[in-house]
Design an enzyme around this catalytic site. Structure first.
Site, PDB file in Angstrom:
ATOM      1  CG  HIS A   1      -0.499   0.060   2.520  1.00  0.00           C
ATOM      2  ND1 HIS A   1      -0.176   1.245   3.152  1.00  0.00           N
ATOM      3  CD2 HIS A   1      -0.265  -0.916   3.430  1.00  0.00           C
ATOM      4  CE1 HIS A   1       0.228   0.998   4.385  1.00  0.00           C
ATOM      5  NE2 HIS A   1       0.194  -0.312   4.584  1.00  0.00           N
TER       6      HIS A   1
ATOM      7  CG  ASP B   1       2.511   0.257   7.896  1.00  0.00           C
ATOM      8  OD1 ASP B   1       2.072  -0.345   6.901  1.00  0.00           O
ATOM      9  OD2 ASP B   1       1.810   0.573   8.860  1.00  0.00           O
TER      10      ASP B   1
ATOM     11  CD  GLU C   1      -3.397  -1.398   5.286  1.00  0.00           C
ATOM     12  OE1 GLU C   1      -3.606  -2.363   6.039  1.00  0.00           O
ATOM     13  OE2 GLU C   1      -2.767  -0.387   5.653  1.00  0.00           O
ATOM     14  CD  GLU C   2      -1.446   2.183   7.568  1.00  0.00           C
ATOM     15  OE1 GLU C   2      -2.164   1.635   8.433  1.00  0.00           O
ATOM     16  OE2 GLU C   2      -0.250   1.909   7.430  1.00  0.00           O
TER      17      GLU C   2
ATOM     18  CG  ASP D   1       0.785  -3.891   4.862  1.00  0.00           C
ATOM     19  OD1 ASP D   1       1.622  -3.129   5.385  1.00  0.00           O
ATOM     20  OD2 ASP D   1      -0.445  -3.760   5.039  1.00  0.00           O
TER      21      ASP D   1
ATOM     22  CG  HIS E   1       0.228   2.430  12.681  1.00  0.00           C
ATOM     23  ND1 HIS E   1      -0.993   1.884  13.016  1.00  0.00           N
ATOM     24  CD2 HIS E   1       0.491   2.013  11.409  1.00  0.00           C
ATOM     25  CE1 HIS E   1      -1.448   1.181  11.989  1.00  0.00           C
ATOM     26  NE2 HIS E   1      -0.557   1.247  11.012  1.00  0.00           N
TER      27      HIS E   1
END
Length: 468
Positions: free
Chosen positions: A278, A290, A324-325, A352, A423
């Protein structure tokens, strides 16, 4: 007896014979070439360095994500992909403004927080309230109705570290559903311990969602050290009052794109092998692990296949998924657009889970294709990748297609330290080892090429499973 023994030997040899027939000598030679070339210099690290340096954080809906779309188009073209195109994806835009927190008493101190994706703000002014701690989301659910009126719920459960990341599932429920459960009990806000395995003073964001009919309250994550601090204060037995000041909320809708590059097949160009990652990231770090890494790994793998003297039998389709997140919007849009072509999808796999080396391979295919998958696994073994039969699951963005029946594969990455950075502002390029990127690109190149080259059709996923 002799004839029976001969028959049994022939039957025992059939699976290996079928595997040998799945790939001719030229295909196996090309797979070996891809494995060697990619593992020495795949170009994947250069791609993630470019993305994180030239674009940086690229939260869905932001101008930076628009720049990322342009970046991906340009890279696909410069890498020699035969076809580069866009498919639209529409989603609500969530905006992060400021976020501050502090303990007002009895031990005044600053707290390091981040708002959770999708959260509302505190209404344009600080919110002051007493904190009530719960060890788990289930403990919060068990609290009496109305018992948190005017208070802030604090969920302090700690995520456990595992190579395959399976500690994430039990812990992340607090992030996704904490606000709803706290609101039902009368709380005015919720804070959670970050869903992460680090001890850095960097909170982990991530998506939460409000349930229908439940009052929306602000939701934020504390860094792990700040969660420890708050728990220590509460344990002293005096009421602890904190102040939250959060500016966040939804800001309309936006249409952007999945970016797709294809290496066209020589015999069956309308049948595809899908790989990808992503393109979006959260806004705190530069989205290196990520999922800049996943985009770079699969983009590099496809480019290496495109440089072979002979194109694969089927098309290699590399997808840089949008958003995606915040809810798998890119994966869902792709599945909706291609639902009628599920049978044209030979197999899909997604990178991912950071930038750690791939250590295991598994697949969900029709049982009739098992011998072919066995041979692909054999070709991955020189890269240090073990074969796990009947394990694993589809990645997030290919999950919606897998649920429709698309066969899937998992190239499992070592995620031992993935949730230290996931994140957070610490998701940056220095966490990536270039040689690990080469190993992963080599694995994806071998897997995608042989899947596309196979004489066998992988059929439908036997269980239609995907992971979201």
């Amino acid at each position: 007896m002799r004839h029976a023994l001969l028959a049994s030997l022939i039957l025992a040899a059939l699976p290996s014979f079928a595997a040998a027939q799945a790939f001719d000598s030229a295909a196996l030679a090309d797979a070996a070439k891809l494995r060697t070339q990619a593992d020495s210099d795949s170009g994947a690290y250069g791609l993630v360095e470019s993305l994180t340096t030239e674009v940086g954080p690229r939260m869905a809906g932001s101008p930076a994500f628009d720049r990322a779309v342009e970046w991906a188009q340009g890279k696909f073209k410069s890498l020699g992909y035969d076809r580069v195109y866009l498919e639209p994806v529409t989603y609500p835009v969530w905006r992060r403004g400021h976020e501050r927190a502090e303990v007002l008493g009895p031990f005044p101190q600053r707290l390091i927080i981040t708002a959770l994706g999708g959260s509302v703000g505190t209404g344009g002014k600080p919110l002051d309230a007493e904190v009530v701690e719960f060890a788990t989301l289930d403990a919060l659910k068990a609290a009496p109705d109305g018992s948190l009126k005017g208070k802030i719920a604090y969920i302090s459960n700690r995520m456990e570290r595992f190579k395959d990341g399976h500690g994430y599932g039990p812990a992340v429920a607090a992030r996704g559903g904490g606000a709803n459960e706290a609101s039902k009990k009368g709380a005015v806000a919720v804070v959670i311990r970050s869903i992460g395995t680090d001890s850095d003073r960097m909170p982990h964001t991530g998506m939460m969602r409000y349930a229908e009919g439940v009052a929306k309250i602000p939701a934020a994550a504390l860094s792990n050290p700040d969660a420890d601090l708050l728990s220590n204060m509460i344990r002293r037995g005096k009421p602890v009052k904190i102040r939250l000041d959060i500016d966040a909320g939804l800001d309309g809708q936006k249409s952007t794109y999945n970016v797709i590059g294809e290496i066209r097949g020589r015999e069956l160009p309308d049948e595809v092998v899908v790989i990808g990652g992503h393109l979006d990231s959260w806004d705190l770090g530069t989205g290196a692990i990520d999922d800049g890494a996943g985009v770079a790994i699969t983009m590099a793998a496809g480019a290496l296949i495109g440089k072979l003297d002979r194109a694969p039998r089927r098309t290699i389709r590399v997808i840089a998924f949008a958003n995606e997140e915040q809810g798998l919007f890119g994966g869902r849009a792709y599945a909706q657009a291609h639902a009628a072509q599920v049978d044209a999808h030979q197999v899909g796999a997604e990178s991912d889970f950071g930038a750690g080396r791939i250590y295991a391979f598994s697949a969900g295919v029709d049982p009739a294709a098992r011998a072919t998958v066995d041979e692909i696994a054999k070709q991955l073994q020189p890269l240090g990748i073990e074969y796990r039969v009947d394990k694993g699951g589809a990645g997030p963005d290919i999950g919606p297609m897998a649920k429709l029946g698309m066969p899937w594969a998992q190239l499992a990455q070592d995620g031992t330290d993935y949730f230290d950075y996931h994140h957070t502002a610490n998701d940056t390029l220095d966490k990536i080892e270039p040689k690990a990127m080469d190993q992963q690109a080599a694995a994806y190149a071998v897997f995608a090429y042989l899947s596309a080259e196979s004489a066998a059709d992988f059929g439908r996923s036997p269980n239609g499973e995907g992971q979201e």
